[in-house]
Motif scaffolding. Structure first.
Motif: not given
Length: 309
Positions: A106, A109, A113, A138, A141, A144
């Protein structure tokens, strides 16, 4: 002098309302969700991370609506930096933080972002279209995240929501808005009176104030030797700051991003080592925490001395 004192008090009262109302509102949101039979997975993925960023979200949205661009942008980016450099720095100095492989995944990610925000800001503005792209990112995300954790759950309703529950949600939401308006009011006037940019106020005083929920969770996790709580909450909050907080604020009113270069440089300077440490060390060491705090101190010195890139 009296005016400055009034504005400072307005900011302090506003931050208090944001933190307290945000905390109560997040608890109430989870309670209503459970009564509605919403999956625990959805509650943990969406509602908990949303709850801790309610102060930043409300403040940046109100600031954008009122045309206070610097506070809207500075609050979001300043919170991302404060979350890592100040909050995780303090937590890691108290006790080295251990995390799971999920935190590393994460954290990638989180970096992506921020890179998306940088890419969309290359023209010097986050437009309404850019804001919609951030919000869409988002949603992707979340999908996912859901797919990577999908399992068969037996959802059990915990009671039934009443009209009073929704009335309380509305009242707490109004307190949150009132707190945000006080912070924006005080921040804007202090910036004008002292000749400090709105962005500096947003990236320092406002960002630290609205990050208090994350600080509480992170320090609690460190003291209880639950590093995954500290790190996971910060990563989730930073993803929301980049995609949701900036997304909503720029949809309300396009944000000029030229003042944010210094902050982004410092965010990358701590986010990179954080990700490497999560991969290689499985957490954040005390020495890295000291580096984070040093970076935050230098950032404040440069920002308050008027240095710009």
């Amino acid at each position: 002098m009296i005016g400055t004192a009034v504005w400072v008090v307005a900011i302090l009262i506003g931050i208090f309302l944001l933190v307290k109302a945000g905390d109560k509102l997040s608890d109430k949101i989870v309670e209503v969700a459970e009564k509605a039979g919403i999956s625990p997975l959805v509650i943990s993925i969406i509602l908990i991370s949303l709850a801790t960023t309610l102060p930043e979200m409300t403040t940046s949205a109100i600031a954008s609506y009122e045309g206070v661009n610097g506070i809207a942008l500075g609050n979001a980016l300043g919170s991302i930096f404060a979350n890592i450099a100040l909050i995780l720095g303090l937590a890691a100095v108290i006790r080295p933080l251990k995390s799971s492989r999920e935190a590393f995944r994460n954290s990638i990610v989180m970096l992506l972002s921020l890179l998306l925000v940088i890419l969309l800001s290359l023209d010097g503005e986050l437009s309404r279209a850019d804001g919609l792209i951030l919000l869409l990112a988002y949603v992707i995300y979340l999908y996912w995240l859901y797919r990577s954790h999908i399992n068969v759950e037996t959802v059990i309703r915990k009671g039934k929501s009443t009209i009073l529950d929704y009335v309380i949600l509305i009242i707490l939401g109004l307190f949150l808005v009132a707190g945000a308006k006080l912070v924006v009011y005080g921040g804007r006037n202090i910036a004008e009176a002292l000749g400090i940019s709105e962005y500096v106020i947003g990236a320092t005083i406002v960002a630290i104030g609205t990050s208090l929920p994350e600080m509480t969770n992170a320090l609690y996790g460190a003291l209880r030797e639950r590093g995954s709580i500290s790190i996971g909450n910060i990563i989730g909050a930073n993803i929301m700051n980049a995609l949701i907080v900036l997304g909503i604020a720029s949809v309300i009113r396009p944000l000029q991003t030229s003042a944010s270069v210094l902050t982004i440089v410092f965010v990358l300077a701590v986010m990179g080592p954080m990700i490497v440490s999560l991969k290689k060390k499985g957490g954040i060491t005390r020495s890295l925490g000291i580096y984070f705090l040093g970076a935050y101190t230098l950032y404040l010195i440069l920002l308050l001395s008027g240095v710009s890139l």
